[in-house]
Design a protein around this motif. Structure first.
Motif: not given
Length: 119
Positions: A91-92, A45-49, A54-59
């Motif tokens: 993002m774009d 789960a931590v790796r997914r988070i 890292d993909a730039g998504l906010p929490t």
């Protein structure tokens, strides 16, 4: 496992793990003494988070899509595809805005440098 062990296994600080909990991304159980206890599903789960961050998504977005993520975060169910596409469009737009700002600043610097050479 306790929070220190999860931090060690994932390479994520205890402080960040607590933050993920505050944001509703990671939900530990509590021992009778009130200590956090994480199951075997916590490291993935931590790796997914981390992958989604890292993909730039906010929490706040991660909280929405996390239940639909499988594996290490490379596959999401189609039901969240529109949400992710919205994020990508945003993002774009921010990148385009930054490009415009960069072009403006480069023009100002070029004019300044040209004036310094002449003057």
């Amino acid at each position: 496992m306790r929070i220190g062990e999860l931090a060690e296994r994932t390479g994520v600080s205890v402080r960040l793990l607590r933050y993920y909990e505050e944001q509703g991304l990671l939900v530990p159980e509590r021992t009778s003494g009130g200590h956090r206890s994480y199951g075997a599903d916590a490291p993935p789960a931590v790796r997914r988070i981390r992958r989604l961050l890292d993909a730039g998504l906010p929490t706040r977005v991660i909280r929405e899509v996390l239940p639909c993520v499988e594996g290490d975060g490379l596959f999401v169910h189609p039901c969240v595809g529109d949400r992710l596409r919205d994020q990508l469009r945003g993002m774009d737009e921010r990148i385009a805005g930054l490009q415009e700002s960069r072009t403006g600043l480069a023009a100002i610097l070029a004019e300044t440098e040209r004036a310094e050479l002449v003057g």
